[in-house]
Design an enzyme around this catalytic site. Structure first.
Site, PDB file in Angstrom:
ATOM      1  N   ASN A   1      39.181  78.955  34.734  1.00 48.54           N
ATOM      2  CA  ASN A   1      40.186  78.049  35.279  1.00 48.54           C
ATOM      3  C   ASN A   1      40.065  77.971  36.796  1.00 48.54           C
ATOM      4  O   ASN A   1      39.666  76.957  37.357  1.00 48.54           O
ATOM      5  CB  ASN A   1      41.580  78.550  34.870  1.00 48.54           C
ATOM      6  N   LYS A  19      46.530  81.417  22.464  1.00 49.94           N
ATOM      7  CA  LYS A  19      45.782  82.374  23.283  1.00 49.94           C
ATOM      8  C   LYS A  19      46.777  83.435  23.717  1.00 49.94           C
ATOM      9  O   LYS A  19      47.708  83.164  24.471  1.00 49.94           O
ATOM     10  CB  LYS A  19      45.165  81.682  24.483  1.00 49.94           C
TER      11      LYS A  19
END
Lengths: 278, 209
Positions: free
Chosen positions: A223, A113
């Site tokens: 997150n 990522k």
């Protein structure tokens, strides 16, 4: 806490043929969960399980600095999820490329990522360096998940560079503001009908995630919203349900908005109804 | 600073190599960076420490002692030239463990005077890696070092896995390996062979380790 025992995380099941595919891998869940900022490793493990997430991201840097890395590493390995290492905190192409290579060695995966941060105030993607780093990494055999803005010209360059998935932001990292520009995200979805699109960053509430899924997005990456909830495990489950709800809705075909009311119960034919108003 | 040296420790040129080593189970790794801009050194050291933190592996940083201290590393390694330029007071104040290279008895005395954690002797065998003014030291010399150095002795230089048992038998605490890993045709397979070798020797006591 809800006064019910914890059910299996995914008791709302989207049609089984509706799995999420990216870089040749298939996942039942459309949630990608970050592993930073949880109160404890144990809470993290329970949140990941409750979320049903098939992919979790991890930072090579933040997670490890100054604490017992091996315990964290072991814990992630036990979760039986696919690891997506990120380049969080990188500010230059060289840094990001180095970090990606480190990740490939440590996690034995070509997935990365790719995050390149432009400035501290917004933590927004540095799209110029992002494209450059993506070109380098794709050429080196990496499968790149670029964290980008909703800018179509940048997205075009990323796809040209060989990215098979795009991760536009909803809002700046950690803000929890939801989809700051739904119009831009809708446009992006229309512009890239066949590229997996994952809204990444800025998701604060399950309704934000549902909204992105209703726009036709393929998956949600988040997150902080889970990690910093009072009860991360319950919040993880709430997000899983919202994402499934949004996905089902997108596939079911939603009604159009109208300005004027339309009765949901037909009135024609009811007693005493008079079309002439008299 | 209490640190422990694994019987096998690879010496590698960058942080990516460090990651490759620790991912396969290396417990001690030396990072020997070439000259580079300061920010690159800082980046490489930080990344290497991160990689080692994941498995609890011991990182030894060659030469760049100030950057190592700044990054809270726990062990550095200095050659004799580096030692001459280093500020030992700062190194001692930082509490960082120190390893020092030596090639003759004079250098050995110099090294011991700096109160190192360990002393390296090399090249044990012919090595093509560095142009050295020293001929191979040989195994008898290594035994002499083990007898006269009251701390761990690291053997380095031209040591292949095939020669490892002979070197180990001399009492070396650890074998540092460059060429036989980094320049091996199949580094990943070679690391695993080396680690299997080390596994069998971890339980063997070594003086003053």
């Amino acid at each position: 806490m809800l006064d019910t025992p914890h059910a299996e995380p995914r008791d709302v099941t989207v049609a089984s043929n509706d799995s999420f595919k990216v870089y040749g891998q298939t996942f039942a869940s459309r949630l990608l969960l970050g592993t930073a900022r949880y109160p404890s490793p144990d809470v993290l493990a329970r949140a990941v399980k409750a979320s049903g997430a098939g992919i979790v991201t991890t930072s090579l840097r933040r997670e490890q600095a100054g604490r017992d890395g091996s315990r964290f590493f072991d814990l992630l390995a036990e979760l039986d999820v696919t690891m997506l290492p990120n380049t969080a905190g990188c500010r230059s192409v060289r840094e990001a490329v180095t970090t990606a290579h480190m990740a490939r060695e440590l996690f034995d995966t070509p997935w990365i990522k790719l995050e390149l941060i432009a400035n501290d105030d917004t933590l927004q993607p540095d799209v110029f360096q992002l494209v450059e780093a993506a070109r380098i990494l794709v050429a080196e055999g990496f499968e790149v998940f670029p964290y980008t803005t909703d800018d179509l010209s940048v997205a075009d360059r990323l796809v040209e560079a060989g990215c098979e998935v795009l991760m536009p932001w909803g809002a700046p990292i950690g803000t929890g503001r939801g989809l700051a520009n739904p119009y831009a995200l809708r446009t992006m979805r229309t512009y890239f009908p066949d590229t997996p699109l994952i809204v990444d960053a800025g998701i604060g509430r399950p309704s934000h995630a549902a909204q992105a899924m209703e726009l036709g997005y393929d998956a949600i990456m988040l997150n902080t919203a889970v990690a910093l909830a009072d009860m991360p495990e319950d919040m993880a489950r709430a997000f899983a349900l919202a994402i499934d709800a949004g996905r089902l809705a997108a596939r079911a075909g939603m009604m159009d908005e109208r300005d004027m009311a339309v009765p949901s119960t037909p009135v024609a034919g009811t007693p005493f109804f008079d079309f002439d108003g008299g | 600073m209490t640190i422990h040296l694994d019987p096998f420790y690879p010496v590698v040129p960058d942080a990516i190599w460090v990651a490759r080593m620790v991912a396969r189970g290396a417990r001690t790794v030396q990072l020997r960076l070439k000259d580079a801009p300061a920010d690159e050194i800082t980046l490489q050291i930080a990344e290497a420490l991160n990689a080692c933190a994941r498995t609890g592996a011991q990182l030894i940083i060659n030469d760049h002692w100030q950057a190592a201290i700044d990054a809270s590393a726990t062990c550095i390694h200095l050659g004799q030239e580096d030692l001459a330029d280093a500020d030992l007071a700062v190194i001692r104040a930082a509490g960082i463990a120190l390893g020092i290279s030596s090639h003759d008895k004079s250098e050995r005395a110099t090294a011991l005077a700096a109160h190192p954690h360990h002393v390296a002797l090399g090249p044990i065998y012919e090595t093509t890696l560095k142009k050295m003014k020293w001929r191979p030291q040989g195994l008898d010399r290594l035994k002499d070092w083990v007898a006269h150095v009251d701390r761990p002795v690291v053997a380095i230089g031209g040591i292949t896995l095939e020669r490892a048992d002979d070197v180990w038998a001399c009492g070396a605490a650890s074998i540092a390996v460059v060429t036989d890993v980094v320049f091996h045709d199949n580094p990943d397979a070679r690391i695993e062979q080396w680690l299997a070798w080390a596994e069998d020797r971890r339980s063997e006591p070594r003086a003053a380790t």
